[in-house]
Design an enzyme around this catalytic site. Structure first.
Site, PDB file in Angstrom:
ATOM      1  N   HIS A   1      -9.546   4.304  -0.056  1.00  0.00           N
ATOM      2  CA  HIS A   1      -8.145   3.900   0.051  1.00  0.00           C
ATOM      3  C   HIS A   1      -7.723   3.754   1.509  1.00  0.00           C
ATOM      4  O   HIS A   1      -7.041   2.805   1.872  1.00  0.00           O
ATOM      5  CB  HIS A   1      -7.262   4.937  -0.663  1.00  0.00           C
TER       6      HIS A   1
ATOM      7  N   HIS B   1      -0.368   0.133  -6.378  1.00  0.00           N
ATOM      8  CA  HIS B   1      -0.125   1.531  -6.755  1.00  0.00           C
ATOM      9  C   HIS B   1      -0.594   1.705  -8.192  1.00  0.00           C
ATOM     10  O   HIS B   1       0.129   2.226  -9.038  1.00  0.00           O
ATOM     11  CB  HIS B   1       1.347   1.907  -6.565  1.00  0.00           C
TER      12      HIS B   1
END
Lengths: 237, 103, 737
Positions: free
Chosen positions: C44, C90
């Protein structure tokens, strides 16, 4: 002439109101900070939309306790024009400056769309330049705009011509299909007994420029300006 | 130190649309016997010297609830009371201040 | 701190990465340092598997002021103004907690744009869900929408556009991609590059709690003994009210001129913000964790460093301005605390309770290793390109109604009415009105900005390179339909596990497709985001590169909608009318087939079509313009008719097959309508641009009548009341009731 726009923490239409009053109407505008206990040198006060204090507890409830509100109340008591738009309307209700209360929209969802409202009373500074029965188109954007007043109060409000706007269809018919949030008797805006304090859920500042699709909202602000000018003329003359 | 626990709900006559939606959801999950779901707010207010029922009531009336549409009830717990009280009988409700002390 | 033996796997690192860390540091990392590597070298934050492949994307352009590597891309829009643009996923937080996951996605992307010194002025969201016939999916989708509304509406940034597509393979792993656009004076552009030894590191915003820590497997002896995991939540809770205060306070703080650099504390929190800002500036930082405003007592150093509590910013400020800046935040009711200083030596030194808990070069933390994973072409791809003969459509009316009611095509009104799309008084074209959202920029009137987002997992699953080329091409077409020329794009690349060679091949192909399209059209990629590991028990999600594009409109008052405006206007299909059913919505919706190879984009022809559309909008010729994409000409004409409440009678070009004529798809086709008296001018312009036109018919009435030119008979093969079409088109109102 100077117009004041209150800035609460969480207001999010304050800049929009300032823009319209300053750049579209060309008026002198001052931002009024929620923490200031005084408002001096303004001829009218606008409480803008948004989520003041996050609308935590109830919409408008915490903002109604902020330091500026006693000054707004005093300004209104002396006859000064006060306009509450959307969250500003909720603040005026919670502050007890307008009658009634807001419930969640009956559809239980935030609603953002253009609606029609009918002018029900021209006794406020913001509507005196309009016609009774005139139909205006402007957007709503709220989750708690379901106006409620218990029975004796509702009767009083209606008898004393405190209903300023009702939701209607494009032809001005006050019908349930035109009611976006479940408001009692399609009430979209109410005013104080004297008429100088007005609250409404739709956003006139979002309907004040041709490029945004409607200029109907501008008429409320123009009406205010004309009202203030006529009063000044009386005072001067 | 004492903690006042306050529950605010819509008055019985006011349409509780959120409560109705939850009731529908419960029915959909098979809890068809559910007849009345009310949604409200729960607040805990802690003060060094506790609060009188009158003061608590005033707090609710002036700010924590909107008397036009909401009613409230409250009880007071002393510090370090691990168990949640189980009330029996009358609760302080609405504008008739009566506090129940839980021991 | 107690010395504990910690295996690298515990913090998500491989043994090889651990060796790499030891080599780069010249020693073993402390347990706390290892935790920092765990978060900073995660996929990430570190883009380990993607960063080499992403180099293929062109990120140069005449308007570019800041590109990839910054918190958001920034483009010059003239007269001293610029826009900041960024999109992020998300997905996983939204799968676990749809409301809060989506809400914090909105909050995070807003703060990325704010980090550039820009005022956020618009949001877009691109959502993917499993089929809506599943009540679980409906609940999840409703909660995601409510989360976006809950955060976006309160913070006062309008959600002006987006897309929702539905496919079974997103069931266990929905996609929630959110883009934000901000407006900034070019000279007030902020950076995230720490500089100036002696400058102060200031923490501003909400307090730090334990939220967001527990997501990754995190176990050591020490932890298990304390058994605090129950207290931790891997889901962050957003507070849009505080987010709004942070916008106002930060813009006011930037206006003091005392802020050297700033960055959001989002993923990996304080660790990421300190190490990235120091690494970018080639400086060090001395941070005292005891000075961080905390929400809970007894937080350990690693918890403070890795917390993902929302609504926090890290600023580098000039010492003599620090008190003034802190006062701004406090006036807005936020915390502000100086927690450290910038040092000349490039070392990130972190102390807690009198002990140095980490001391290492920030660049080592910020620069995760880069991998070139194995890639292999999926064999099944070719198989899916063949199409067996199907009988021609027997009931074109039912097929059209089914397409209009299908979730991908149906009106998204029940969703966008929950979003405040008109706050900030800029929205000229609200959601649903036109192919792209249009915002006026009154600072530059009559100019404006157009925004759109597009991506198709179906097309990319069938041909990732073409699918990505098509997505970029369609974004540019959407912008052209409101008269906008593209300024730049940001992407969000949603894929499965990159260690799966087929997934990684698909990823590289999609990146190559975006690069092809950007080069061909001269559009820079100004930033982006990669989301891997989008997998669930049902396997990986379809390869889903999402493109968000921003363009400049010369005069917003000339932007047409998609709606037919009046009776007796001429309806024209602009572009090569040839189309086919390969990879079409029709095959999927009516025949349940996801097959065929998508038609490729001819960028030369595409650019000529878009130039013609833009120029004719500039000259005020077009009454309506609508990109002809999913569902082909029949769906496009139906959408224009429904939007305007004006019917039409059209004759479609086509051969012997009605289904192809009605529902065939191809890029670079636009449905326009115009008044009779401007037709000659438009034909002349089309000839000049060498763009084919097909006159389809005329607007008017309350019905849609469609015939096929070379069909077996010339009677309408489809004749439907607008009300019927509109009812089908509103099918999602039940899903989002």
């Amino acid at each position: 002439m100077r117009l004041g726009v209150v800035v609460f923490p969480g207001s999010n239409c304050d800049r929009d109101c300032v823009h319209v009053l300053r750049h579209v109407l060309g008026r002198d505008v001052v931002e009024l900070w929620h923490g200031d206990p005084a408002i001096e040198g303004v001829d009218a006060v606008v409480l803008p939309g948004g989520f003041a204090y996050g609308d935590y507890l109830r919409a408008g409830a915490v903002a109604a306790t902020s330091p500026i509100m006693p000054a707004v109340r005093a300004f209104a008591a002396s006859g000064g024009p006060v306009l509450g738009i959307c969250n500003g309307f909720q603040v005026l209700l919670e502050a007890g400056m307008l009658p009634g209360a807001m419930l969640r929209n009956h559809v239980l969802k935030f609603q953002c769309k253009p609606v029609h409202i009918r002018v029900e009373s021209t006794r406020t500074p913001f509507t005196h330049g309009l016609r009774e029965g005139q139909v205006l188109r402007m957007p709503i954007a709220h989750g708690e705009g379901n106006y409620f007043a218990p029975d004796p109060l509702l009767a009083t409000i209606q008898e004393s011509e405190q209903v300023a706007f009702r939701y209607c269809d494009a032809h001005g018919r006050v019908v349930s299909e035109a009611n976006p949030n479940g408001s009692l008797n399609n009430i979209a805006g109410v005013c104080s007994p004297q008429g100088n304090v007005l609250g409404l859920m739709p956003h006139p500042e979002r309907a004040s420029e041709e490029v945004l699709g409607s200029t109907d909202g501008r008429m409320l602000f123009e009406s205010l300006v004309a009202w203030l000018e006529s009063r000044r003329a009386v005072v001067v003359g | 130190m004492a903690t006042v626990r306050i529950i605010v709900t819509l008055k019985p006559g006011i349409l509780d649309a959120a409560g109705q939606a939850v009731q529908q959801g419960l029915h959909a999950l098979g809890y068809e016997a559910v007849t009345n779901v009310r949604i409200g707010r729960y607040l805990e207010v802690t003060l060094p010297d506790g609060l009188s029922p009158q003061e608590t009531n005033e707090m609710c009336e002036r700010f924590l609830a909107n008397p036009l549409i909401e009613e409230w009830r409250f009880d007071v717990s002393p510090p370090r009371t691990p168990r949640v009280s189980r009330g029996s009988g009358g609760e302080a409700r609405g504008t008739k201040p009566e506090a129940r002390d839980i021991h | 701190m107690r010395v504990t033996i910690l295996a690298p796997e515990v913090v998500g690192l491989t043994p090889g990465e651990y060796e790499d860390i030891c080599r780069r540091l010249g020693r073993d990392p402390s347990p706390l340092e290892l935790h920092l590597f765990g978060v900073m070298w995660s996929e990430h934050c570190g883009y380990k598997h993607s960063k080499l492949a992403l180099r293929a994307l062109p990120s140069d352009g005449p308007h570019l002021l800041a590109g990839p590597g910054e918190n958001a891309g920034v483009m010059d829009i003239g007269s001293g103004w610029a826009v900041a643009f960024k999109m992020e996923s998300h997905n996983h937080p939204s799968a676990i907690d749809p409301y809060n996951g989506a809400a914090t996605g909105v909050g995070g992307i807003i703060r990325d744009v704010l980090s550039m010194g820009a005022r956020p002025i618009a949001l877009l969201d691109s959502l993917r869900f499993g089929g809506f016939d599943d009540p679980k999916v409906r609940r999840l989708a409703s909660s995601v929408v409510a989360g976006i509304a809950g955060y976006g509406n309160c913070i006062g940034v309008p959600t002006v556009g987006g897309e929702i597509l539905v496919e079974a393979r997103y069931r266990g792993n929905p996609l929630v991609n959110v883009a934000c656009l901000g407006l900034v004076r070019a000279e007030q552009l902020a950076r995230a590059c720490a500089a100036g030894p002696g400058n102060l590191v200031m923490y501003a915003g909400a307090r730090t709690g334990r939220d967001g820590i527990g997501g990754a497997a995190f176990a050591s002896e020490e932890l298990d003994e304390r058994s605090e995991r129950e207290d931790r939540s891997s889901v962050q809770i957003g507070d849009p009210f505080t987010g709004k205060l942070l916008i106002e306070a930060t813009l006011e703080a930037l206006a003091t001129g005392g802020v050297v650099a700033l960055q959001d504390m989002g993923a990996a929190g304080l660790t990421c913000a300190t190490s990235e800002m120091a690494a970018r500036g080639g400086v060090g930082m001395a941070i005292t964790l005891d000075l961080v405003p905390l929400r809970e007592s007894g937080m350990r150093a690693d918890e403070i460093l890795r917390s993902e509590s929302q609504e926090r910013m890290l600023l580098i400020v000039r010492p003599h301005e620090a008190e003034r800046i802190a006062a701004v935040y406090r006036r807005w009711g936020l915390n502000a605390a100086v927690i450290g200083t910038i040092t000349a030596e490039p070392e990130l030194r972190i102390t807690h309770q009198g002990t140095t808990v980490a001391a290492l070069p920030p660049a080592v933390l910020a620069e995760a290793p880069a991998y070139q994973p194995a890639a292999s072409e999926p064999l099944r791809l070719w198989d899916q390109w063949t199409l067996n003969a199907l009988p021609d459509e027997a009931d074109p009316a039912q097929a059209l109604l089914a397409l209009l009611a299908s979730p991908d095509i149906a009106s998204k009104r029940p969703v966008y009415e929950q979003y405040d799309h008109s706050v900030q008084v800029r929205t000229v074209m609200p959601p649903g009105a036109a192919d792209a959202a249009v915002l006026r920029v009154h600072e530059l009137a009559p100019k404006g900005l157009a925004l759109t987002v597009d991506g198709s997992g179906r097309l990319c699953a069938l041909d990732p390179r073409r699918g990505a080329r098509l997505a970029v091409a369609e974004c540019a077409a959407n912008l052209a339909c409101v008269g906008a020329a593209p300024l730049g794009l940001t992407d969000c690349l949603n894929f499965g596990n990159p260690d799966d060679p087929e997934v990684f091949w698909t990823f590289r192909q999609a990146v190559a497709g975006i690069a092809d399209a950007c080069r061909a059209m001269g559009i820079p990629v100004v930033g982006g985001n990669v989301s891997f590991y989008n997998e669930s028990a049902g396997g990986p999600v379809p390869p889903t590169p999402i493109i968000a594009m921003v363009g400049l409109v010369d005069d917003v008052s000339r932007a047409p909608t998609m709606a037919f405006r009046a009776d007796a206007n001429i309806v024209i299909l602009v572009g090569d009318p040839a189309a086919d059913l390969a990879a079409s919505s029709y095959l999927e919706v009516v025949h349940g087939l996801t097959r065929g190879r998508p038609r490729d984009v001819d960028f030369d022809a595409h650019q000529r079509v878009l130039s013609l559309i833009r120029e004719s909008i500039r000259r005020g010729i077009l009454r309506s313009a609508h990109d002809c994409s999913e569902g082909g000409v029949a769906v496009a004409v139906a959408e224009c008719a429904i939007a305007g409440g004006v019917g039409a009678a059209v004759v479609l070009p086509g051969g012997s097959r009605r289904d192809t004529a009605l529902f065939g798809e191809a890029p670079s086709r636009v449905m326009v309508s115009l008044a009779e008296d401007s037709a000659a001018q438009f034909f002349a312009m089309a000839a000049e641009w060498d763009v084919p036109l097909t006159v389809l018919g005329r607007t008017g009435g309350d019905r849609l009548e469609i015939s096929v030119a070379d069909g077996p008979d010339r009677r309408p093969i489809l004749n439907l009341m607008l009300a019927e079409l509109a009812a089908a088109y509103q099918s999602l109102s039940e899903v989002f009731a």
